[in-house]
Design a protein around this motif. Structure first.
Motif, short mmCIF file in Angstrom:
data_model
loop_
_atom_site.label_atom_id
_atom_site.label_comp_id
_atom_site.label_asym_id
_atom_site.label_seq_id
_atom_site.Cartn_x
_atom_site.Cartn_y
_atom_site.Cartn_z
N SER A 270 6.90 24.11 78.97
CA SER A 270 7.36 24.91 80.15
C SER A 270 8.74 25.00 80.35
O SER A 270 9.42 25.30 78.95
N ALA A 271 8.99 26.15 81.01
CA ALA A 271 10.72 26.23 80.79
C ALA A 271 12.03 25.40 81.00
O ALA A 271 11.30 24.15 81.20
N LEU A 272 12.62 25.71 80.08
CA LEU A 272 13.94 24.63 80.52
C LEU A 272 13.94 24.06 82.16
O LEU A 272 14.06 24.64 82.55
N ALA A 273 14.60 22.73 81.84
CA ALA A 273 14.96 22.02 83.13
C ALA A 273 15.78 22.95 83.90
O ALA A 273 17.28 23.80 83.88
N GLY A 274 15.48 23.42 85.38
CA GLY A 274 15.86 24.07 87.24
C GLY A 274 15.84 26.23 86.21
O GLY A 274 15.79 26.98 87.50
N GLU A 275 15.00 26.09 85.33
CA GLU A 275 14.98 26.93 85.20
C GLU A 275 13.48 27.74 86.19
O GLU A 275 14.15 29.19 86.05
N THR A 276 12.83 27.23 86.12
CA THR A 276 11.97 27.86 87.19
C THR A 276 11.90 28.31 88.48
O THR A 276 12.54 29.76 88.77
N ASP A 277 13.03 27.21 89.53
CA ASP A 277 13.91 27.04 90.70
C ASP A 277 14.48 28.18 90.90
O ASP A 277 15.13 29.08 92.17
N LYS A 278 15.91 28.36 89.53
CA LYS A 278 16.55 29.23 89.65
C LYS A 278 15.39 31.17 89.43
O LYS A 278 16.68 31.74 90.53
N LEU A 279 15.23 30.93 89.06
CA LEU A 279 13.95 32.36 88.64
C LEU A 279 13.87 32.51 89.99
O LEU A 279 13.52 33.60 90.28
N LEU A 280 12.91 31.36 90.82
CA LEU A 280 12.58 31.77 92.13
C LEU A 280 13.73 32.18 92.93
O LEU A 280 13.15 33.21 93.71
N SER A 281 15.01 31.67 92.78
CA SER A 281 16.02 31.95 93.74
C SER A 281 16.44 32.91 93.22
O SER A 281 17.00 33.82 94.39
N GLU A 282 16.81 34.22 92.79
CA GLU A 282 16.10 35.01 91.69
C GLU A 282 16.39 36.26 92.14
O GLU A 282 16.35 37.08 93.38
N ALA A 283 14.20 35.20 92.01
CA ALA A 283 13.69 37.50 92.85
C ALA A 283 13.27 37.06 94.27
O ALA A 283 13.42 38.47 95.15
#
Length: 576
Positions: A60-73
């Motif tokens: 999986s992505a590192l902790a918090g990484e998915t939410d960070k990428l979603l927020s950036e997009a």
């Protein structure tokens, strides 16, 4: 056709044929929180490879990484339904996969990473919560045919239109089940931050939470919560793939499948008290891991000069040159990584005589009397292991034990010294002897006094240990060729070959510089890499390769022995 039905139909074919057993391991963000956790994940993978398995590691992505990428997009105007969003979000999983592949390579594993597109899990349905259908290409099987470890991103798939889709929150669990089913496996192992499925939340529940050894699909749905994605449970049941839920470094856990067993209590474990002997290349690497890993308490470090400045951030009060004082701390385990054979051998014997388990990376110490050390351990209820003393990160002793278990061994040949192999490559490239040696020192392979490596004594000690594993005895002598400034290295590759063959009960052993190699395995070795070929009396051949020198490869082999001893200690406690 539904995803489940498609995969079940695909799963009717027999397991794909590889040259080793294949396991699928999944690592989520609960254990892969940051890049600093990648070495621990590599250790888990290494523990399977050293047992002769190939590993598909789903991350999986590192902790918090998915939410960070979603927020950036979304900050750029991409809303939840945008078809381009998934391709950006899965970059988190692909980055984590690359980090884990790098961590595996550092310890000498032959690893490769694949992207979501390369992996090719096909899916249909909404772009944010698609359903997997099948594995559409052969990239995974091709990678497994050529590598020990294939690291792949979870959570992502590819739709028929070619665009990336997401498999929903927790979709990496689903990816792992898909791959296990596609490879014809009967189980998949999900590595979590808890050691199995409990009857209540072990982190917050009062009383004494109890762990299931076996849990049915329905029990897992009821109690799994966020631990195992429900879509993964549904697909596993339909595909007849059991799900093992376990923690890093733990053999036991919960098997989710067709049957239930009552949960039972799990006793709390005190940290293992460890003394590390030596703080050089290997000892320093071990300290940098053990000081920060749960389950271990380093109570002392044996060194010549306790006040010498070192490259490991460790409390000064741990360092001592007093063996008696360190053993008086009553450690559970001594990890011996001294540079001297006699001193190491004496320490191992003293620890074993007190019933203390020992792991050694010191081939000169162990080769003095391997049978005697095993006898002493047995007499005092202790354990002794020395896999790291031969081959660094290459599981040579495990390979020889597997060969011997299958039948009589006729002999073996091996490249056993990473320093010499590294220097021979540099000499073949045109470097002079002094520069080749300086480069080996700079790379962390050669000791300040390299005479043991260059004169062949290091390889000879390893030949003795491998001979003991192969034949139950060691050769009386091991003639050695020395590498010096006068050694001629031309266009053909030269390798230092350690060998021993049983000739009518007589062990014929040697360490030679060979410039007429025909074996592709040895010809292909670059840098510090080592390799072994074992020849069975029935004509079968076993082989392994890996990094034979360097801090991290040897450290990993030591830690794998430590993990084996920890598991043996737990098993002994459970039998009482």
């Amino acid at each position: 056709m539904s995803a489940s039905l498609a995969l079940v139909a695909e799963n009717q074919k027999p397991q794909a044929q590889f040259d080793a057993e294949v396991v699928v391991l999944k690592f989520g963000s609960s254990v892969l929180k940051s890049p600093a956790d990648a070495p621990a994940v590599a250790s888990e993978i290494y523990s399977h490879v050293r047992r002769g398995r190939k590993v598909v590691a789903v991350v999986s992505a590192l902790a918090g990484e998915t939410d960070k990428l979603l927020s950036e997009a979304r900050a750029l105007g991409l809303d939840h339904d945008n078809e381009l969003l998934p391709a950006y979000v899965v970059l988190g999983e692909e980055r984590a996969a690359a980090l884990v592949a790098i961590a595996c390579d550092r310890v000498g594993l032959d690893a490769v990473g694949l992207s979501v597109q390369q992996l090719g899990i096909s899916a249909e349905g909404p772009s944010q919560h698609a359903r997997p259908v099948a594995l559409k290409n052969n990239k995974l099987r091709e990678a497994l045919a050529h590598h020990e470890v294939v690291v792949v991103p979870g959570f992502g798939a590819v739709r028929d239109c070619g665009r990336v889709a997401l498999l929903g929150r927790g979709g990496s669990d689903l990816s792992a089940v898909v791959l296990a089913a596609e490879l014809g496996l009967d189980k998949v192992r999900l590595v979590k931050d808890v050691d199995g499925l409990y009857d209540r939340d072990p982190a917050s529940a009062s009383g004494n939470p109890q762990r299931y050894r076996r849990a049915s699909w329905e029990t897992a749905r009821q109690l799994g919560g966020a631990l195992v994605q429900h879509d993964a449970i549904d697909l596993a049941e339909a595909s007849n793939v059991c799900i093992e839920v376990a923690a890093l470094g733990r053999a036991e856990g919960t098997v989710v499948g067709h049957h239930n067993a009552p949960p039972g209590p799990v006793g709390a474990e005190a940290p293992l008290k460890v003394v590390v002997a030596g703080c050089g290349v290997v000892g320093g690497g071990l300290l940098s891991r053990l000081l920060w890993e749960d389950g271990f308490e380093v109570v002392g470090v044996l060194v010549r000069d306790p006040f010498k400045r070192r490259d490991v951030d460790a409390p000064a009060e741990l360092f001592s040159n007093d063996v008696d004082a360190l053993l008086a701390k009553k450690p559970d385990l001594v990890i011996e990584a001294l540079s001297e054979g006699e001193a190491g051998h004496d320490l191992i014997r003293r620890a074993l005589a007190q019933g203390v388990d020992v792991v050694s990376a010191n081939k000169q110490a162990v080769a003095l009397d391997p049978a005697g050390l095993q006898k002493l351990a047995s007499e005092n209820g202790a354990r002794v292991a020395w896999s790291a003393s031969v081959g660094g990160g290459s599981p040579m002793i495990e390979t020889l034990r597997a060969a011997r278990a299958a039948g009589p061994v006729a002999g073996f040949e091996a490249v056993l010294n990473g320093t010499v192999n590294f220097m021979l490559q540099r000499l073949g490239e045109g470097a002079d002897f002094a520069d080749a040696l300086a480069d080996a020192r700079a790379a962390g392979f050669a000791e300040e006094d390299p005479s043991s490596d260059l004169e062949g004594r290091d390889a000879a000690a390893k030949v003795k240990l491998l001979s003991y594993e192969a034949f139950g005895k060691v050769p009386n002598e091991v003639p050695c060729d020395a590498l010096s400034a006068q050694t001629k290295v031309g266009a053909s590759p030269v390798r230092q070959i350690g060998a021993c063959f049983d000739k009518a009960g007589h062990l014929d052993a040697s360490v030679s510089l060979n410039d007429a190699l025909e074996d592709a395995l040895f010809q292909s070795l670059n840098g510090e890499r080592n390799a072994l070929k074992v020849f069975g009396a029935d004509g079968r051949v076993w082989a392994c390769k890996g990094r034979g020198a360097g801090r991290w490869a040897t450290t990993e082999s030591v830690l794998a022995d430590v993990a084996d001893i920890v598991r043996a200690r737990r098993a002994a406690v459970e039998l009482v």
